[in-house]
Design a protein around this motif. Structure first.
Motif, mmCIF file in Angstrom:
data_model
loop_
_atom_site.group_PDB
_atom_site.id
_atom_site.type_symbol
_atom_site.label_atom_id
_atom_site.label_comp_id
_atom_site.label_asym_id
_atom_site.label_seq_id
_atom_site.Cartn_x
_atom_site.Cartn_y
_atom_site.Cartn_z
ATOM 1 N N ARG A 5 0.816 -1.223 0.000
ATOM 2 C CA ARG A 5 0.000 0.000 0.000
ATOM 3 C C ARG A 5 0.845 1.266 0.000
ATOM 4 N N GLN A 6 2.037 1.206 0.511
ATOM 5 C CA GLN A 6 2.870 2.410 0.599
ATOM 6 C C GLN A 6 3.836 2.566 -0.582
ATOM 7 N N LEU A 7 3.794 1.655 -1.558
ATOM 8 C CA LEU A 7 4.734 1.732 -2.678
ATOM 9 C C LEU A 7 4.639 3.057 -3.442
ATOM 10 N N PRO A 8 3.440 3.537 -3.813
ATOM 11 C CA PRO A 8 3.394 4.826 -4.512
ATOM 12 C C PRO A 8 4.010 5.965 -3.690
ATOM 13 N N ALA A 10 6.329 5.633 -1.371
ATOM 14 C CA ALA A 10 7.774 5.406 -1.311
ATOM 15 C C ALA A 10 8.448 5.906 -2.592
ATOM 16 N N ILE A 11 7.805 5.676 -3.725
ATOM 17 C CA ILE A 11 8.352 6.156 -4.997
ATOM 18 C C ILE A 11 8.376 7.678 -4.999
ATOM 19 N N THR A 12 7.315 8.295 -4.502
ATOM 20 C CA THR A 12 7.260 9.759 -4.406
ATOM 21 C C THR A 12 8.399 10.285 -3.548
ATOM 22 N N VAL A 13 8.568 9.721 -2.371
ATOM 23 C CA VAL A 13 9.603 10.175 -1.446
ATOM 24 C C VAL A 13 10.998 9.950 -2.027
ATOM 25 N N ALA A 14 11.187 8.891 -2.802
ATOM 26 C CA ALA A 14 12.499 8.602 -3.398
ATOM 27 C C ALA A 14 12.943 9.704 -4.356
ATOM 28 N N ARG A 15 11.990 10.431 -4.942
ATOM 29 C CA ARG A 15 12.359 11.519 -5.852
ATOM 30 C C ARG A 15 13.106 12.645 -5.134
ATOM 31 N N ILE A 16 12.911 12.776 -3.838
ATOM 32 C CA ILE A 16 13.545 13.875 -3.102
ATOM 33 C C ILE A 16 15.065 13.708 -3.042
ATOM 34 N N PRO A 17 15.609 12.583 -2.560
ATOM 35 C CA PRO A 17 17.075 12.452 -2.601
ATOM 36 C C PRO A 17 17.616 12.354 -4.032
ATOM 37 N N LEU A 18 16.819 11.795 -4.955
ATOM 38 C CA LEU A 18 17.260 11.751 -6.351
ATOM 39 C C LEU A 18 17.459 13.156 -6.905
ATOM 40 N N ALA A 19 16.619 14.100 -6.469
ATOM 41 C CA ALA A 19 16.755 15.494 -6.909
ATOM 42 C C ALA A 19 18.098 16.067 -6.472
ATOM 43 N N VAL A 20 18.522 15.737 -5.252
ATOM 44 C CA VAL A 20 19.796 16.244 -4.733
ATOM 45 C C VAL A 20 20.964 15.646 -5.519
ATOM 46 N N VAL A 21 20.940 14.333 -5.717
ATOM 47 C CA VAL A 21 22.014 13.661 -6.465
ATOM 48 C C VAL A 21 22.072 14.201 -7.894
ATOM 49 N N PHE A 22 20.917 14.335 -8.530
ATOM 50 C CA PHE A 22 20.858 14.876 -9.883
ATOM 51 C C PHE A 22 21.470 16.267 -9.946
ATOM 52 N N PHE A 23 21.112 17.148 -9.006
ATOM 53 C CA PHE A 23 21.592 18.524 -8.996
ATOM 54 C C PHE A 23 23.118 18.571 -8.898
ATOM 55 N N VAL A 24 23.673 17.784 -8.004
ATOM 56 C CA VAL A 24 25.138 17.743 -7.841
ATOM 57 C C VAL A 24 25.800 17.255 -9.128
ATOM 58 N N LEU A 25 25.264 16.181 -9.712
ATOM 59 C CA LEU A 25 25.838 15.656 -10.955
ATOM 60 C C LEU A 25 25.728 16.661 -12.096
ATOM 61 N N LEU A 26 24.610 17.380 -12.183
ATOM 62 C CA LEU A 26 24.440 18.380 -13.224
ATOM 63 C C LEU A 26 25.522 19.451 -13.120
ATOM 64 N N LEU A 27 25.756 19.944 -11.913
ATOM 65 C CA LEU A 27 26.774 20.977 -11.735
ATOM 66 C C LEU A 27 28.173 20.431 -12.002
#
Length: 191
Positions: A5-8, A10-27
């Motif tokens: 029941r919490q999978l959707p 969990a996927i939503t919350v996973a986008r938050i740290p992915l945003a940080v990793v993406f931002f660092v890699l972009l720079l």
């Protein structure tokens, strides 16, 4: 097949740290990937995968009837963190004008803050225009982030990016106005 029941969520919350990793890699990848082309490709692909999870979590929540207030509230926040990281990163790299980023972020976070304020009374789900805006932002950012200039040339890539960002700007402002009008009408009905 039953899904947790919490999978959707969990996927939503996973986008938050992915945003940080993406931002660092972009720079780290630098302007047009000139510092490190491989890192720019990785950042772009990570963004595309992360923004695609927005569709996945929404589909799972609707398909298995596990839509939650948590998801309605946090899904747009996770989207805005991810797309905001993309817009800010492109502006830092001087690939996008700051005024465009400021207009987009003021609309995005203004409405997000409003959603958080009224969340005590009711959760405001995204309207169709807001969903369209987010999808177009994802496509435009995906295009702008991919260092496709090495394949098609710099000017065609810059031209397509500019056209996509104009469309994003128009949809972002229009969906913001649509949201405000809907909230004003709703508050008048409840008064």
């Amino acid at each position: 097949m039953a899904i947790p029941r919490q999978l959707p969520n969990a996927i939503t919350v996973a986008r938050i740290p992915l945003a940080v990793v993406f931002f660092v890699l972009l720079l780290l990848g630098g302007t047009y990937g000139l510092t490190d082309l491989a890192v720019r490709w990785i950042a772009a692909v990570l963004f595309i995968v992360a923004i695609s999870t927005d569709w996945v979590d929404g589909y799972l929540a609707r398909r298995y009837d596990i839509v939650s207030d948590f998801g309605k509230l946090w899904d747009p926040i996770a989207d805005k963190l991810l797309t905001g990281a993309g817009f800010i990163g492109l502006a830092i790299l001087a690939e996008l004008n700051w005024w465009v980023v400021v207009v987009i972020l003021v609309r995005e976070w203004g409405i997000t803050i409003h959603r958080l304020i009224v969340a005590k009374e009711h959760v405001v789900a995204a309207a169709w225009m807001g969903k369209l805006k987010t999808a177009v932002q994802g496509v435009a950012l995906g295009w702008a982030l991919l260092p496709l200039h090495v394949v098609i040339g710099l000017w065609p890539w810059v031209l397509v990016t500019a056209v996509l960002m104009i469309i994003v700007l128009i949809l972002t402002v229009a969906s913001g106005i649509d949201y405000i009008v809907a909230q004003v009408r709703g508050s008048r009905r409840s008064a």
